[in-house]
Design a protein around this motif. Structure first.
Motif, mmCIF file in Angstrom:
data_model
loop_
_atom_site.group_PDB
_atom_site.id
_atom_site.type_symbol
_atom_site.label_atom_id
_atom_site.label_comp_id
_atom_site.label_asym_id
_atom_site.label_seq_id
_atom_site.Cartn_x
_atom_site.Cartn_y
_atom_site.Cartn_z
ATOM 1 N N GLU A 339 -15.760 101.223 65.857
ATOM 2 C CA GLU A 339 -17.664 102.108 66.055
ATOM 3 C C GLU A 339 -17.493 101.769 67.281
ATOM 4 O OE1 GLU A 339 -20.328 104.244 64.348
ATOM 5 O OE2 GLU A 339 -18.669 104.054 64.257
ATOM 6 N N THR A 340 -17.889 101.098 68.212
ATOM 7 C CA THR A 340 -18.515 101.188 69.167
ATOM 8 C C THR A 340 -17.906 101.712 70.641
ATOM 9 O OG1 THR A 340 -18.970 98.749 68.895
ATOM 10 C CG2 THR A 340 -18.859 99.539 71.508
ATOM 11 N N ARG A 342 -15.742 104.388 69.106
ATOM 12 C CA ARG A 342 -16.805 106.108 68.774
ATOM 13 C C ARG A 342 -17.716 106.168 69.413
ATOM 14 N NH1 ARG A 342 -19.413 109.006 65.398
ATOM 15 N NH2 ARG A 342 -20.609 107.460 64.979
ATOM 16 N N VAL A 343 -18.738 105.555 69.598
ATOM 17 C CA VAL A 343 -20.021 105.365 69.939
ATOM 18 C C VAL A 343 -20.208 106.457 71.421
ATOM 19 C CG1 VAL A 343 -22.913 104.790 70.697
ATOM 20 C CG2 VAL A 343 -21.387 104.506 68.086
ATOM 21 N N GLU A 344 -19.132 105.183 72.419
ATOM 22 C CA GLU A 344 -19.102 105.370 73.451
ATOM 23 C C GLU A 344 -18.162 107.096 73.956
ATOM 24 O OE1 GLU A 344 -17.126 102.272 76.181
ATOM 25 O OE2 GLU A 344 -19.124 100.918 74.920
ATOM 26 N N VAL A 346 -18.909 109.569 72.383
ATOM 27 C CA VAL A 346 -19.466 110.488 72.058
ATOM 28 C C VAL A 346 -20.256 110.414 73.398
ATOM 29 C CG1 VAL A 346 -21.645 110.662 70.268
ATOM 30 C CG2 VAL A 346 -19.885 110.577 69.732
ATOM 31 N N LEU A 347 -21.607 109.300 73.666
ATOM 32 C CA LEU A 347 -21.965 109.416 74.561
ATOM 33 C C LEU A 347 -21.903 109.871 76.566
ATOM 34 C CD1 LEU A 347 -23.206 105.113 74.746
ATOM 35 C CD2 LEU A 347 -24.634 107.708 74.360
ATOM 36 N N ASP A 362 -19.922 111.174 63.102
ATOM 37 C CA ASP A 362 -20.366 111.401 61.787
ATOM 38 C C ASP A 362 -20.836 111.767 60.733
ATOM 39 O OD1 ASP A 362 -23.011 110.802 61.853
ATOM 40 O OD2 ASP A 362 -22.826 108.277 62.377
ATOM 41 N N ARG A 403 -28.211 111.355 71.628
ATOM 42 C CA ARG A 403 -29.607 110.433 70.173
ATOM 43 C C ARG A 403 -29.418 111.010 68.858
ATOM 44 N NH1 ARG A 403 -33.015 109.454 74.780
ATOM 45 N NH2 ARG A 403 -34.355 111.309 74.475
ATOM 46 N N LEU A 406 -25.993 110.692 67.775
ATOM 47 C CA LEU A 406 -25.791 109.702 67.334
ATOM 48 C C LEU A 406 -27.313 108.938 66.412
ATOM 49 C CD1 LEU A 406 -23.633 108.019 70.167
ATOM 50 C CD2 LEU A 406 -22.665 108.628 67.647
#
Length: 408
Positions: A339-340, A342-344, A346-347, A362, A403, A406
């Motif tokens: 998950e981390t 994936r978030v990175e 996106v960022l 998501d 923001r 996410l």
């Protein structure tokens, strides 16, 4: 002074990596970043991990190249011990600080250690940052002879009053000279600019763009000034000695830069970066943004291999002590879960011209895309094709876009 290192788990004394770093290695390039933490003076806005002569306390600049070579050799052993297959290096980047404060023979020795340890891919990109007043023609010729292919000059501004506020020491008249010398040596050229400096006008910024474009660089970066806590500039603003940068003026400056660069044939490929063509994009920075592997050499340098991220001790003296003892300079590390990661993605991907696949979002993030299109921050046609690509207004609002993509 530089800020604190991140929190994390203790790094192994020998630097060893878990077997998991081998997974997916065939899909990842490998780069090397070499941090040179020395500067002649500390600019008031800077919070990088850099040190002037009176801040070294127990470290010697003359020893640094050998210490860096020792870490490169350690890196070779660690990666081999983790079971990673031999991979030639795609990109090498010397950053700082001011790498060109060291003799060119030191930079050449550091680069040679990378080549000896891993080799380079054909056409590898090898870059050093430089201040305009830190090199001459002979120095740049020596870098090219050593295998460097690219130099990134910290121009920042062409206006003396703006440079004075930033506490940059070079004469703006020197920029055309160093660019010509780099060209004569056969090096590609990138120019770094900063906009939004307190007191800088739109006319000042236009002048800096004029001068930068007159040099016909291959690549140009333009960064909005960020006032970092703990810097001299932040203290000056807090005491009312310097005006707080104005966000609206900075946005106007970004739009002016984008207009002028596009008209001159430069395409944006990341929010703050433009290149003459795809070939001249910064491949090293792309490796960060696209989640590839890199080993960061030097005090405070960060590394990433196969979902494991770590960072070195900060001070050159502590770094030298670790290298003298034959130990890893790692101060801490973390293993990124799915998950981390994936978030990175996106960022980082949302800041790129190619954009972000909506499949990386998501359900709540995908649902937010329609609102972002309606706000004019995301390209509607691209979104219908399955990618989130920022409009120019969206680039100015990139953090707000993230923001919404996410949601907490």
């Amino acid at each position: 002074m530089p800020g604190a290192l991140p929190l994390g788990d203790p790094a192994p004394v020998d630097g060893s990596l878990p077997a998991s770093v081998v997974e997916g290695v065939a899909d990842r390039n490998f780069g090397v970043y070499l941090h040179v933490p020395f500067c002649r003076v500390r600019c008031g806005y800077c919070d990088f991990n850099t040190y002037t002569g009176d801040e070294l306390r127990g470290a010697r600049r003359d020893d640094y190249a050998q210490e860096a070579v020792d870490e490169v050799r350690l890196a070779g052993r660690v990666l081999e011990g983790a079971g990673l297959p031999p991979r030639p290096v795609s990109t090498v980047f010397f950053g700082g600080g001011t790498p060109t404060m060291l003799p060119h023979s030191d930079l050449a020795a550091m680069l040679s250690s990378v080549v000896d340890t891993w080799g380079l891919v054909d056409g590898a990109e090898v870059t050093t940052e430089a201040n305009p007043d830190s090199v001459d023609a002979a120095y740049l010729e020596a870098l090219a002879a050593a295998g460097f292919t690219r130099v990134s000059f910290g121009m920042q501004s062409a206006v003396p009053s703006v440079l004075a506020t930033l506490e940059r020491t070079h004469d703006p008249e020197r920029v055309p000279l160093v660019v010509r010398w780099a060209r004569d040596a056969g090096l590609d050229v990138s120019l770094d600019l900063i906009y939004g400096t307190p007191g800088e006008t739109l006319d000042d910024w236009s002048r800096s763009l004029d001068v930068a474009l007159e040099q016909e660089p291959d690549h140009l970066s333009a960064y909005s000034l960020i006032v970092e806590d703990g810097t001299k500039l932040a203290r000056q603003i807090r005491r009312g000695e310097v005006a707080q940068p104005d966000d609206d003026t900075a946005a106007d400056m970004y739009e002016l830069a984008d207009d002028r660069l596009a008209a001159a044939g430069y395409g944006w490929y990341e929010v703050s970066n433009w290149a003459r063509d795809e070939q001249h994009r910064s491949r090293h920075n792309l490796s960060y943004w696209q989640g590839h592997d890199w080993w960061g050499v030097g005090p405070g340098a960060h590394s990433h291999v196969g979902g494991v991220r770590w960072w070195n001790v900060k001070h050159p003296a502590a770094y030298g002590q670790r290298m003298a003892a034959g130990e890893s300079p790692g101060a801490g590390r973390e293993t990124l879960d799915a998950e981390t990661r994936r978030v990175e993605r996106v960022l980082l991907a949302v800041r790129m011209r190619e954009g972000l696949p909506t499949s990386d979002l998501d359900p709540e993030g995908r649902a937010a895309v329609a609102g972002l299109i309606a706000d004019g921050w995301v390209e509607g046609r691209e979104a219908l094709g399955g990618r989130v690509v920022l409009t120019r207004t969206g680039r100015l609002m990139a953090d707000a876009v993230v923001r919404r993509l996410l949601p907490v």
